[in-house]
Write an enzyme that holds these catalytic residues in place. Structure first.
Site, PDB file in Angstrom:
ATOM      1  CE1 TYR A   1     -34.173  44.466 117.250  1.00 34.79           C
ATOM      2  CE2 TYR A   1     -35.465  46.485 117.861  1.00 34.79           C
ATOM      3  CZ  TYR A   1     -34.187  45.713 117.966  1.00 34.79           C
ATOM      4  OH  TYR A   1     -33.329  45.952 118.902  1.00 34.79           O
TER       5      TYR A   1
ATOM      6  CE  LYS B   1     -11.804  35.064  97.000  1.00 37.28           C
ATOM      7  NZ  LYS B   1     -10.463  34.686  96.279  1.00 37.28           N
TER       8      LYS B   1
ATOM      9  CB  ALA C   1       0.447  30.893 101.011  1.00 37.16           C
TER      10      ALA C   1
END
Length: 765
Positions: free
Chosen positions: A40, A95, A198
């Site tokens: 950082y 997924k 689809a």
């Protein structure tokens, strides 16, 4: 298991021990203040400034290049419909899990709270700088078409709507091979497509790209055949409207060569199937139940070539064969899009892979003697390890050739090595074991079934078809626990102390006494021993009343090993009993031997342990690469411990020259090929990935195994008993439910192997 019990189990899985299925893990050191100052402020400013000058540097200094967004608005979640963005999140996380375990791609799942096409597109465009690719998921048609089209046009990173293209790519590969097997031509086959969503539209378009003629296709929606004279057709449906004067599925099926099902369960009748042309091709892909049941279809037409979306039948059309590997290839060349050339490359790679000889690892996983290209094998299996090195390179090459790759690959061998390395961190071995056990379940005695964790494991293996459990213990306690966990199966429960088992106990006692009466065992003491469940269970296996045994959950290892050694004994030709543990490490499965039996083995003992470990590794469908480890490297020490390892290696090199084994060497050299190559380039292990460590004594093996398990949270399978005459396996004290399930799968596979060995021996005689 009841529906309510399944529901509760699913909810617990997603809620415990940590809600959800994916998490963010640091990839850089962060232990010191110096690390944090680099991660950082102030160190982070340097890559920021570099990226400001050149946005492409984001691929060099951030995770962008291996990060995909799985994005949905939850309007068309498979099997659930329009359930909204929050409710779709578990599916999107799932997924993401598949992306990671199959292709090592990191994922952020993003659920967008809008059904407005413009708002959705604007949201995705605004967050796109974060990602290397966008996977659209579960968005209803027709909006899905416009969303994907516009995002592909307006973004410079790969975008794919998997619901459309995933099924299309996998089924197109299957179609190419099925048509070839049927002895037909793609340009001549007549195809019926049931469904006009689809996926159906995308499939139809890709089939045309493969060679199917538009005039040979008939598409149906919920109203019947989509004809040119129908009013109010969407542009997508109009694209596939037919001139034929037919209205019903029954009419469309007559003389058709191919049926593609992306619609509803049980809409195809045997009569419709019989009306199709010779050698019909049927892809019934409705989930969870296909348009016609597999068993009904294959019994109706013996000449059928069939695929479904289910894993319990041949030829599963599974999207996981496609999307992880397509994105992998696209990301690895920094493709600006996933175009038709890349999708076609994936189709051809999958079709080609199904025609090549199948690795033994895949045969083992699916319980097959030899999978081979044919009616029951037209597409690769999801567990095929070759997918990662065949599909991504094909996609990457297509991206380069079609001009969308920004970072072309030049060294393809190195790229394939990188792909193989990516797969070292997943847990495929467990899935392979479970699948193989399910192919031929065996009767497994659980000697401590009145322990809750053992009973839960027995329930899982029963419900998953891994094994047929036989439950030993206090009958009342087992039945009470079964009610508690809703284990209502009709399984055998035996209490060895019960009066009803007296006759069997006496039979077992007599056999045991006959074997050991000259070793101080009286008939009375034998009868008394048979009241103890481990002796009783071992005799069940010995006498053929069970095929395998699991014990050790609640008793110390030595007390459980003793009856097994007394009653079961060594296998024919075995001179030594030993144990190995499989650790699921980030680099892949690692076998550690001997973790439980031999306190201080001799050089010959070590050689034998190495041989047995090699056999176990082969049983798992892997090629053994063994390191004989020590505190010494190739003669750097002449201590007794180092010398015996050296002698064991020398013996193995002389008598088993084809076995990939070397030592003595330290563990870091065994596991770090770069170090090994630099310091000891003569080693037989150079250039190979070590998957087994053979330790010089029990202390070192057991300490290492438990250290890995506790500190690295590495999953373990074992200890796996080696050299036993029958399949008996002893758990570590207090093993988890998952560990018991995995060990049960090992016991079943062991029983399968020993049964096969006995059958082959009987034939030879």
């Amino acid at each position: 298991m009841s529906e309510e019990s399944k529901r509760r189990e699913a909810l617990i899985y997603h809620a415990k021990p940590t809600p959800g299925k994916i998490k963010v893990v640091p990839t850089k050191k962060y232990a010191s203040q110096r690390d944090l100052s680099l991660a950082y402020s102030p160190g982070v400013a340097e890559p920021c400034l570099e990226i400001e000058k050149d946005k492409d540097k984001a691929y060099k200094y951030t995770a962008k290049g291996n990060l995909v967004a799985v994005i949905s608005n939850g309007t068309a979640v498979l099997g659930l419909g329009n359930i909204g963005p929050e409710a779709s999140k578990p599916v999107m996380e799932g997924k993401g899990l598949l992306f990671k375990i199959f292709a090592d791609i990191d994922v952020f799942d993003i659920e967008v709270n809008t059904e407005n096409v413009d708002e959705f597109i604007e949201t995705v465009k605004n967050i796109a700088p974060t990602f290397g690719g966008i996977n659209l998921e579960d968005i209803k048609a027709p909006e899905a078409f416009e969303i994907e089209r516009r995002l592909k046009e307006e973004l410079d990173i790969p975008v794919m709507h998997d619901d459309q293209h995933g099924t299309a790519i996998i089924s197109a590969a299957a179609l190419i091979n099925a048509v070839e097997l049927a002895g037909k031509k793609l340009e001549k086959v007549k195809i019926v497509i049931s469904g006009a969503g689809a996926a159906a539209i995308s499939c139809s378009r890709l089939y045309q790209a493969c060679g199917v003629k538009r005039e040979n296709m008939v598409m149906l929606d919920s109203k019947g055949v989509i004809r040119m004279d129908r009013e109010n057709l969407s542009s997508e449906k109009a694209e596939f409207a037919t001139h034929r004067k037919i209205n019903t599925l029954e009419e469309a099926m007559k003389d058709a060569d191919v049926f593609i099902g992306l619609s509803l369960a049980n809409i195809v009748s045997p009569e419709m199937l019989l009306s199709m042309a010779k050698k019909p091709i049927v892809f019934a892909m409705a989930n969870p139940n296909p348009e016609i049941a597999y068993n009904l279809a294959v019994s109706t037409r013996k000449d059928i070539i069939m695929a479904t979306g289910r894993s319990d039948h041949p030829n599963q059309v599974n999207n996981v064969l496609g999307f992880p590997f397509i994105f992998r290839g696209a990301l690895d060349v920094r493709a600006t899009k996933i175009n038709e050339a890349m999708k076609m490359a994936a189709v051809k790679a999958l079709a080609k892979l199904a025609k090549e000889p199948v690795p033994e690892q895949v045969n083992i996983a699916y319980g097959e003697t030899r999978l081979a290209f044919g009616n029951d094998y037209i597409i690769p299996k999801p567990f095929d390890p070759r997918l990662i090195v065949e599909v991504p390179p094909a996609v990457a090459k297509a991206a380069m050739e079609s001009g969308v790759a920004q970072d072309p690959i030049t060294d393809w061998d190195r790229y394939k090595d990188t792909l193989l390395t990516r797969m070292g961190s997943d847990n495929k071995l467990v899935r392979l074991l479970i699948n193989r056990a399910k192919s031929n379940p065996k009767r497994v005695v659980f000697a401590e079934a009145d322990q809750l964790n053992v009973l839960k494991a027995a329930q899982i293996v029963y419900e998953e078809g891994v094994a047929q459990p036989i439950l030993l213990g206090r009958k009342e306690a087992i039945e009470r626990l079964m009610v508690e966990i809703e284990f209502d199966a009709d399984v055998t429960i035996i209490d060895p102390k019960a009066d009803e088992e007296t006759d069997r106990k006496n039979e077992y006692a007599k056999v045991y006494w006959e074997q050991r009466k000259r070793r101080g065992v009286t008939l009375y003491s034998a009868q008394k021993l048979m009241r103890e469940r481990n002796y009783f269970a071992a005799m069940m296996v010995n006498e053929g009343d069970a095929d395998a045994l699991i014990s050790g959950y609640s008793r110390s290892y030595p007390t459980v090993v003793k009856p097994m050694l007394e009653l079961i004994g060594k296998a024919q030709g075995a001179t030594r009993i030993a144990a190995t543990n499989v650790m699921m490490t980030k680099r892949g499965p690692l076998f550690l031997s001997d973790t439980s039996i031999n306190i201080n083995p001799t050089a010959k003992d070590l050689a034998k342990i190495a041989q047995m470990t090699s056999s176990i590794i082969k049983l798992f469908g892997m090629e053994p690469v063994l390191a004989m480890v020590s505190h010494s490297n190739f003669g750097s020490s002449n201590s007794a411990e180092a010398v015996k390892v050296r002698e064991a290696v020398s013996y193995l090199h002389r008598h088993y020259p084809n076995l990939v084994v070397d030592g003595e060497l330290q563990t870091d050299f065994a596991l770090n090929d770069e170090m090994l190559r630099e310091r000891f380039p003569f080693s037989k292990l150079v250039g190979k990935k070590v998957n087994a460590l053979i330790f010089p004594n029990l202390d070192s093996a057991n300490i290492t195994y438990k250290l890995l398990k506790e500190l690295n949270e590495a999953d373990s399978i074992g200890p796996i008993m080696m050299g036993m005459r029958k399949p008996v396996h002893i758990l570590q004290l207090g093993a988890s439910v998952d560990e018991i399930v995995n060990m049960t799968a090992i016991a079943v596979i062991d029983a399968q192997y020993k049964e096969k060995w006995e059958q082959e021996n009987a034939k030879a005689k």
